[in-house]
Design a protein around this motif. Structure first.
Motif, PDB file in Angstrom:
ATOM      1  N   ASN A  16      12.568  10.807  32.337  1.00 13.36           N
ATOM      2  CA  ASN A  16      12.906   9.364  32.723  1.00 13.36           C
ATOM      3  C   ASN A  16      12.216   8.746  33.935  1.00 13.36           C
ATOM      4  O   ASN A  16      12.510   7.883  34.263  1.00 13.36           O
ATOM      5  CB  ASN A  16      14.313   9.373  32.653  1.00 13.36           C
ATOM      6  N   ASP A  58       9.277  -1.187  41.969  1.00 16.14           N
ATOM      7  CA  ASP A  58      10.001  -2.351  41.938  1.00 16.14           C
ATOM      8  C   ASP A  58      11.267  -2.260  41.953  1.00 16.14           C
ATOM      9  O   ASP A  58      12.156  -3.380  42.530  1.00 16.14           O
ATOM     10  CB  ASP A  58       9.544  -3.124  40.306  1.00 16.14           C
ATOM     11  N   LEU A  98      15.854   5.305  26.234  1.00 12.71           N
ATOM     12  CA  LEU A  98      15.196   3.845  26.312  1.00 12.71           C
ATOM     13  C   LEU A  98      13.754   4.300  25.993  1.00 12.71           C
ATOM     14  O   LEU A  98      13.393   5.436  26.427  1.00 12.71           O
ATOM     15  CB  LEU A  98      15.601   3.155  27.522  1.00 12.71           C
ATOM     16  N   ALA A  99      13.213   3.248  25.459  1.00 12.69           N
ATOM     17  CA  ALA A  99      11.739   3.409  25.230  1.00 12.69           C
ATOM     18  C   ALA A  99      10.908   3.347  26.626  1.00 12.69           C
ATOM     19  O   ALA A  99      11.681   2.508  27.570  1.00 12.69           O
ATOM     20  CB  ALA A  99      11.239   2.426  24.298  1.00 12.69           C
ATOM     21  N   LYS A 146       8.109  10.879  21.736  1.00 15.17           N
ATOM     22  CA  LYS A 146       9.532  10.170  22.365  1.00 15.17           C
ATOM     23  C   LYS A 146      10.578  10.221  21.212  1.00 15.17           C
ATOM     24  O   LYS A 146      11.537   9.761  21.355  1.00 15.17           O
ATOM     25  CB  LYS A 146       9.521   8.802  22.553  1.00 15.17           C
ATOM     26  N   ILE A 186       8.375   1.541  29.004  1.00 16.41           N
ATOM     27  CA  ILE A 186       8.075   0.216  29.211  1.00 16.41           C
ATOM     28  C   ILE A 186       6.724   0.071  28.628  1.00 16.41           C
ATOM     29  O   ILE A 186       5.809   0.982  28.824  1.00 16.41           O
ATOM     30  CB  ILE A 186       7.882  -0.240  30.631  1.00 16.41           C
ATOM     31  N   GLY A 216       9.253   7.848  34.183  1.00 15.15           N
ATOM     32  CA  GLY A 216       8.593   6.788  33.853  1.00 15.15           C
ATOM     33  C   GLY A 216       7.140   7.237  33.676  1.00 15.15           C
ATOM     34  O   GLY A 216       6.080   6.283  33.785  1.00 15.15           O
ATOM     35  N   LYS A 217       7.076   8.562  33.192  1.00 19.54           N
ATOM     36  CA  LYS A 217       5.705   9.064  32.802  1.00 19.54           C
ATOM     37  C   LYS A 217       5.089   8.388  31.639  1.00 19.54           C
ATOM     38  O   LYS A 217       3.756   7.756  31.760  1.00 19.54           O
ATOM     39  CB  LYS A 217       5.695  10.461  32.695  1.00 19.54           C
ATOM     40  N   SER A 218       5.706   8.127  30.528  1.00 18.00           N
ATOM     41  CA  SER A 218       5.105   7.291  29.188  1.00 18.00           C
ATOM     42  C   SER A 218       4.891   5.944  29.641  1.00 18.00           C
ATOM     43  O   SER A 218       3.626   5.590  29.150  1.00 18.00           O
ATOM     44  CB  SER A 218       6.138   7.485  28.048  1.00 18.00           C
TER      45      SER A 218
HETATM   46  P1  GDP Z   1       9.424   9.225  30.884  1.00 18.40           P
HETATM   47  O1  GDP Z   1      10.479   9.976  30.281  1.00 18.40           O
HETATM   48  O2  GDP Z   1       9.064  10.038  32.200  1.00 18.40           O
HETATM   49  O3  GDP Z   1       8.331   9.349  29.849  1.00 18.40           O
HETATM   50  O4  GDP Z   1       9.966   8.015  31.342  1.00 18.40           O
HETATM   51  P2  GDP Z   1       9.597   6.409  30.609  1.00 18.40           P
HETATM   52  O5  GDP Z   1       8.452   5.995  30.570  1.00 18.40           O
HETATM   53  O6  GDP Z   1      10.130   6.661  29.082  1.00 18.40           O
HETATM   54  O7  GDP Z   1      10.530   5.366  31.306  1.00 18.40           O
HETATM   55  C1  GDP Z   1      12.142   5.972  31.325  1.00 18.40           C
HETATM   56  C2  GDP Z   1      12.910   4.437  31.688  1.00 18.40           C
HETATM   57  O8  GDP Z   1      12.376   4.016  32.875  1.00 18.40           O
HETATM   58  C3  GDP Z   1      12.671   3.463  30.680  1.00 18.40           C
HETATM   59  O9  GDP Z   1      13.707   2.716  30.379  1.00 18.40           O
HETATM   60  C4  GDP Z   1      11.596   2.484  31.013  1.00 18.40           C
HETATM   61  O10 GDP Z   1      11.605   1.181  30.645  1.00 18.40           O
HETATM   62  C5  GDP Z   1      11.971   2.642  32.507  1.00 18.40           C
HETATM   63  N1  GDP Z   1      10.674   2.231  33.507  1.00 18.40           N
HETATM   64  C6  GDP Z   1       9.651   2.906  33.470  1.00 18.40           C
HETATM   65  N2  GDP Z   1       8.672   2.444  34.426  1.00 18.40           N
HETATM   66  C7  GDP Z   1       9.451   1.764  35.006  1.00 18.40           C
HETATM   67  C8  GDP Z   1       8.901   0.690  36.052  1.00 18.40           C
HETATM   68  O11 GDP Z   1       7.711   0.498  36.548  1.00 18.40           O
HETATM   69  N3  GDP Z   1      10.007  -0.063  36.605  1.00 18.40           N
HETATM   70  C9  GDP Z   1      11.332  -0.010  36.086  1.00 18.40           C
HETATM   71  N4  GDP Z   1      12.017  -1.030  36.509  1.00 18.40           N
HETATM   72  N5  GDP Z   1      11.652   0.403  35.135  1.00 18.40           N
HETATM   73  C10 GDP Z   1      10.591   1.747  34.446  1.00 18.40           C
END
Ligand code: GDP
Length: 231
Positions: free
Chosen positions: A68, A180, A18-19, A89, A21, A70-72
Protein backbone atom coordinates in the motif's frame (compact mmCIF):
# COMPACT_ATOMS: atom_id res chain seq x y z
CA UNK A 1 16.51 5.71 16.36
CA UNK A 2 18.89 3.22 14.79
CA UNK A 3 18.34 2.54 11.13
CA UNK A 4 18.87 -1.14 11.36
CA UNK A 5 16.14 -2.41 13.67
CA UNK A 6 15.68 -6.17 13.79
CA UNK A 7 11.97 -7.04 13.37
CA UNK A 8 11.02 -9.76 10.95
CA UNK A 9 9.16 -8.68 7.86
CA UNK A 10 5.72 -9.89 7.00
CA UNK A 11 6.09 -10.38 3.30
CA UNK A 12 3.58 -12.03 1.12
CA UNK A 13 0.10 -12.57 -0.07
CA UNK A 14 -1.93 -9.51 -0.98
CA UNK A 15 -5.30 -8.87 0.51
CA UNK A 16 -8.15 -7.26 -1.33
CA UNK A 17 -7.23 -3.62 -1.75
CA UNK A 18 -7.85 -0.57 -3.84
CA UNK A 19 -6.25 -0.55 -7.23
CA UNK A 20 -3.03 1.35 -7.77
CA UNK A 21 -3.36 4.73 -9.37
CA UNK A 22 -3.07 4.61 -13.14
CA UNK A 23 -3.39 7.96 -14.78
CA UNK A 24 -3.51 8.51 -18.50
CA UNK A 25 -0.11 9.93 -19.31
CA UNK A 26 -0.03 13.44 -20.71
CA UNK A 27 3.33 12.54 -22.27
CA UNK A 28 2.78 10.87 -25.61
CA UNK A 29 6.46 11.06 -26.34
CA UNK A 30 9.42 12.76 -24.79
CA UNK A 31 12.91 13.46 -26.01
CA UNK A 32 14.44 12.40 -22.69
CA UNK A 33 16.42 9.16 -23.03
CA UNK A 34 15.24 7.75 -19.69
CA UNK A 35 11.59 8.12 -20.60
CA UNK A 36 12.20 6.15 -23.72
CA UNK A 37 13.94 3.51 -21.65
CA UNK A 38 11.17 3.15 -19.05
CA UNK A 39 8.36 3.45 -21.55
CA UNK A 40 9.69 0.33 -23.25
CA UNK A 41 8.73 -1.76 -20.22
CA UNK A 42 6.92 -4.97 -21.12
CA UNK A 43 5.85 -7.78 -18.85
CA UNK A 44 8.56 -10.44 -19.08
CA UNK A 45 7.86 -13.10 -16.46
CA UNK A 46 6.82 -13.84 -12.89
CA UNK A 47 8.76 -15.90 -10.40
CA UNK A 48 7.88 -17.21 -6.99
CA UNK A 49 11.37 -18.42 -6.24
CA UNK A 50 14.85 -17.31 -7.22
CA UNK A 51 15.39 -20.34 -9.43
CA UNK A 52 12.62 -19.09 -11.74
CA UNK A 53 14.40 -15.82 -12.46
CA UNK A 54 16.33 -15.43 -15.71
CA UNK A 55 20.07 -16.00 -15.55
CA UNK A 56 21.59 -12.92 -13.94
CA UNK A 57 23.43 -11.80 -17.03
CA UNK A 58 21.50 -8.57 -17.50
CA UNK A 59 20.98 -5.37 -15.56
CA UNK A 60 18.17 -5.03 -13.02
CA UNK A 61 16.66 -2.23 -10.94
CA UNK A 62 14.26 -3.48 -8.28
CA UNK A 63 11.27 -1.77 -6.66
CA UNK A 64 10.38 -2.68 -3.10
CA UNK A 65 8.01 -1.27 -0.54
CA UNK A 66 5.52 -1.93 2.15
CA UNK A 67 2.09 -3.02 0.96
CA UNK A 68 0.00 0.00 0.00
CA UNK A 69 2.98 2.36 -0.10
CA UNK A 70 2.25 3.17 -3.74
CA UNK A 71 4.77 0.89 -5.48
CA UNK A 72 2.47 -0.29 -8.27
CA UNK A 73 1.30 3.24 -8.91
CA UNK A 74 4.90 4.44 -9.05
CA UNK A 75 5.84 1.74 -11.58
CA UNK A 76 2.82 2.59 -13.73
CA UNK A 77 3.61 6.30 -13.51
CA UNK A 78 7.28 5.91 -14.33
CA UNK A 79 6.65 3.58 -17.27
CA UNK A 80 3.62 5.59 -18.51
CA UNK A 81 1.61 2.39 -18.57
CA UNK A 82 -1.68 2.32 -16.78
CA UNK A 83 -1.86 -1.35 -15.93
CA UNK A 84 1.68 -2.69 -16.09
CA UNK A 85 1.96 -3.35 -12.35
CA UNK A 86 -1.51 -4.81 -11.97
CA UNK A 87 -0.47 -8.38 -12.62
CA UNK A 88 0.35 -9.24 -9.05
CA UNK A 89 -2.67 -7.52 -7.59
CA UNK A 90 -5.34 -10.18 -7.86
CA UNK A 91 -6.58 -10.65 -4.31
CA UNK A 92 -5.85 -14.10 -2.97
CA UNK A 93 -3.31 -14.93 -5.61
CA UNK A 94 0.15 -15.85 -4.43
CA UNK A 95 2.40 -12.87 -4.76
CA UNK A 96 5.25 -13.04 -7.20
CA UNK A 97 8.38 -11.30 -8.31
CA UNK A 98 7.44 -9.63 -11.59
CA UNK A 99 10.02 -8.75 -14.19
CA UNK A 100 9.45 -6.13 -16.85
CA UNK A 101 11.82 -6.07 -19.77
CA UNK A 102 13.27 -2.79 -20.96
CA UNK A 103 14.98 -4.49 -23.89
CA UNK A 104 18.60 -5.52 -24.25
CA UNK A 105 18.84 -7.54 -21.04
CA UNK A 106 17.54 -4.74 -18.83
CA UNK A 107 14.76 -5.35 -16.32
CA UNK A 108 12.60 -3.55 -13.82
CA UNK A 109 11.87 -5.97 -11.00
CA UNK A 110 8.70 -5.52 -8.95
CA UNK A 111 9.38 -7.25 -5.64
CA UNK A 112 6.58 -8.53 -3.40
CA UNK A 113 5.19 -5.90 -1.07
CA UNK A 114 5.79 -6.55 2.61
CA UNK A 115 3.71 -5.95 5.71
CA UNK A 116 0.51 -7.71 4.69
CA UNK A 117 -1.56 -8.75 7.67
CA UNK A 118 -2.92 -12.26 8.20
CA UNK A 119 -0.30 -14.04 6.15
CA UNK A 120 0.31 -17.67 7.13
CA UNK A 121 3.70 -18.05 8.80
CA UNK A 122 4.92 -20.58 6.22
CA UNK A 123 4.27 -18.18 3.35
CA UNK A 124 5.66 -15.19 5.22
CA UNK A 125 8.89 -17.10 5.82
CA UNK A 126 9.05 -18.16 2.17
CA UNK A 127 8.89 -14.55 0.98
CA UNK A 128 11.24 -13.30 3.66
CA UNK A 129 13.76 -15.83 2.42
CA UNK A 130 13.21 -15.07 -1.29
CA UNK A 131 13.33 -11.32 -0.82
CA UNK A 132 16.41 -11.27 1.39
CA UNK A 133 18.29 -13.69 -0.84
CA UNK A 134 17.36 -11.75 -3.97
CA UNK A 135 18.60 -8.48 -2.43
CA UNK A 136 21.80 -9.96 -1.06
CA UNK A 137 22.77 -12.44 -3.76
CA UNK A 138 21.48 -11.20 -7.12
CA UNK A 139 24.57 -10.10 -9.06
CA UNK A 140 22.62 -8.35 -11.82
CA UNK A 141 20.82 -6.07 -9.35
CA UNK A 142 22.26 -2.58 -9.84
CA UNK A 143 20.18 -0.58 -7.39
CA UNK A 144 17.07 -0.61 -5.24
CA UNK A 145 14.15 1.83 -5.36
CA UNK A 146 12.28 1.75 -2.05
CA UNK A 147 8.82 3.26 -1.96
CA UNK A 148 7.77 4.65 1.43
CA UNK A 149 4.64 6.59 2.24
CA UNK A 150 5.85 10.14 2.93
CA UNK A 151 3.63 10.18 6.04
CA UNK A 152 5.18 7.00 7.53
CA UNK A 153 8.71 6.53 6.20
CA UNK A 154 11.31 4.12 7.55
CA UNK A 155 8.95 1.69 9.22
CA UNK A 156 10.58 -1.28 10.98
CA UNK A 157 10.02 -3.42 7.88
CA UNK A 158 11.63 -0.77 5.65
CA UNK A 159 14.59 -0.82 8.02
CA UNK A 160 14.77 -4.61 7.80
CA UNK A 161 14.86 -4.37 4.02
CA UNK A 162 17.69 -1.84 4.19
CA UNK A 163 19.52 -4.01 6.68
CA UNK A 164 19.59 -6.80 4.13
CA UNK A 165 20.58 -4.63 1.19
CA UNK A 166 22.97 -1.97 2.47
CA UNK A 167 25.87 -4.36 3.12
CA UNK A 168 25.98 -5.05 -0.64
CA UNK A 169 27.24 -1.48 -1.09
CA UNK A 170 24.81 -0.98 -3.98
CA UNK A 171 22.76 2.24 -4.19
CA UNK A 172 19.31 2.81 -2.69
CA UNK A 173 16.93 5.55 -3.80
CA UNK A 174 13.87 6.22 -1.64
CA UNK A 175 10.69 7.53 -3.23
CA UNK A 176 8.64 9.24 -0.53
CA UNK A 177 5.30 8.53 -2.13
CA UNK A 178 1.92 10.22 -1.90
CA UNK A 179 3.63 13.58 -1.35
CA UNK A 180 0.32 15.16 -2.35
CA UNK A 181 -1.12 13.99 0.98
CA UNK A 182 1.00 16.51 2.89
CA UNK A 183 1.47 20.25 2.61
CA UNK A 184 4.59 21.33 0.80
CA UNK A 185 6.22 22.20 4.14
CA UNK A 186 5.29 18.90 5.78
CA UNK A 187 6.57 16.92 2.81
CA UNK A 188 9.83 18.87 2.79
CA UNK A 189 10.24 18.19 6.51
CA UNK A 190 9.69 14.46 5.98
CA UNK A 191 12.27 14.43 3.19
CA UNK A 192 14.78 16.29 5.35
CA UNK A 193 14.36 13.87 8.20
CA UNK A 194 14.69 10.77 5.98
CA UNK A 195 17.77 12.22 4.30
CA UNK A 196 19.28 13.01 7.69
CA UNK A 197 18.67 9.49 8.92
CA UNK A 198 20.12 7.91 5.78
CA UNK A 199 23.06 10.29 5.59
CA UNK A 200 25.30 7.80 7.38
CA UNK A 201 24.90 5.55 4.34
CA UNK A 202 26.62 7.19 1.42
CA UNK A 203 24.78 4.98 -1.03
CA UNK A 204 21.27 6.27 -0.09
CA UNK A 205 19.35 9.09 -1.72
CA UNK A 206 15.72 10.18 -1.34
CA UNK A 207 13.15 12.36 -3.06
CA UNK A 208 9.47 13.28 -2.90
CA UNK A 209 7.15 11.50 -5.32
CA UNK A 210 3.46 11.59 -6.18
CA UNK A 211 1.80 9.45 -8.81
CA UNK A 212 -1.36 11.48 -8.35
CA UNK A 213 0.34 14.81 -9.06
CA UNK A 214 3.02 13.33 -11.31
CA UNK A 215 5.63 14.83 -9.02
CA UNK A 216 9.24 13.68 -9.02
CA UNK A 217 9.11 11.63 -12.22
CA UNK A 218 12.15 13.14 -13.94
CA UNK A 219 14.27 12.89 -10.79
CA UNK A 220 13.43 9.21 -10.32
CA UNK A 221 13.97 8.45 -14.00
CA UNK A 222 17.38 10.06 -13.92
CA UNK A 223 18.43 7.82 -11.03
CA UNK A 224 17.18 4.66 -12.74
CA UNK A 225 18.77 5.64 -16.04
CA UNK A 226 22.13 6.23 -14.37
CA UNK A 227 21.96 2.76 -12.81
CA UNK A 228 20.85 1.07 -16.02
CA UNK A 229 22.92 2.97 -18.52
CA UNK A 230 26.07 4.04 -16.71
CA UNK A 231 28.08 6.59 -18.69
P1 GDP B 1 1.33 -0.86 -3.53
O1 GDP B 1 0.59 -1.83 -2.65
O2 GDP B 1 2.57 -0.36 -2.87
O3 GDP B 1 1.58 -1.37 -4.91
O4 GDP B 1 0.42 0.45 -3.61
P2 GDP B 1 -0.57 0.94 -4.77
O5 GDP B 1 0.19 1.55 -5.89
O6 GDP B 1 -1.51 -0.18 -5.08
O7 GDP B 1 -1.31 2.13 -4.01
C1 GDP B 1 -1.98 1.92 -2.79
C2 GDP B 1 -3.06 2.98 -2.63
O8 GDP B 1 -2.46 4.27 -2.58
C3 GDP B 1 -4.06 3.00 -3.79
O9 GDP B 1 -5.33 3.32 -3.26
C4 GDP B 1 -3.55 4.13 -4.65
O10 GDP B 1 -4.59 4.72 -5.40
C5 GDP B 1 -2.99 5.09 -3.62
N1 GDP B 1 -1.87 5.92 -4.15
C6 GDP B 1 -0.78 5.49 -4.79
N2 GDP B 1 0.02 6.51 -5.14
C7 GDP B 1 -0.59 7.64 -4.71
C8 GDP B 1 -0.24 9.04 -4.78
O11 GDP B 1 0.76 9.48 -5.34
N3 GDP B 1 -1.11 9.89 -4.17
C9 GDP B 1 -2.25 9.47 -3.55
N4 GDP B 1 -3.02 10.41 -2.98
N5 GDP B 1 -2.61 8.17 -3.49
C10 GDP B 1 -1.78 7.26 -4.06
Amino acid sequence: MPLLAPPLPSVCRPQAKLAPISFASPFASHPNRSMTLLQQAKFFKSADRLGDLPAPSGVEVAFAGRSNAGKSSAINTLTRQNRLAFVSKTPGRTQLINLFSLGEDRFLVDLPGYGYADVPERIRRHWQDVLSRYLIERPSLQGLIVIMDVRHPLTPLDRQLLEWFLPTGKPVHVLLSKADKLTRQQAAASLRSVRAELAAYGQCTAQLFSSLKRQGIEEAEAVIRAWMLPA
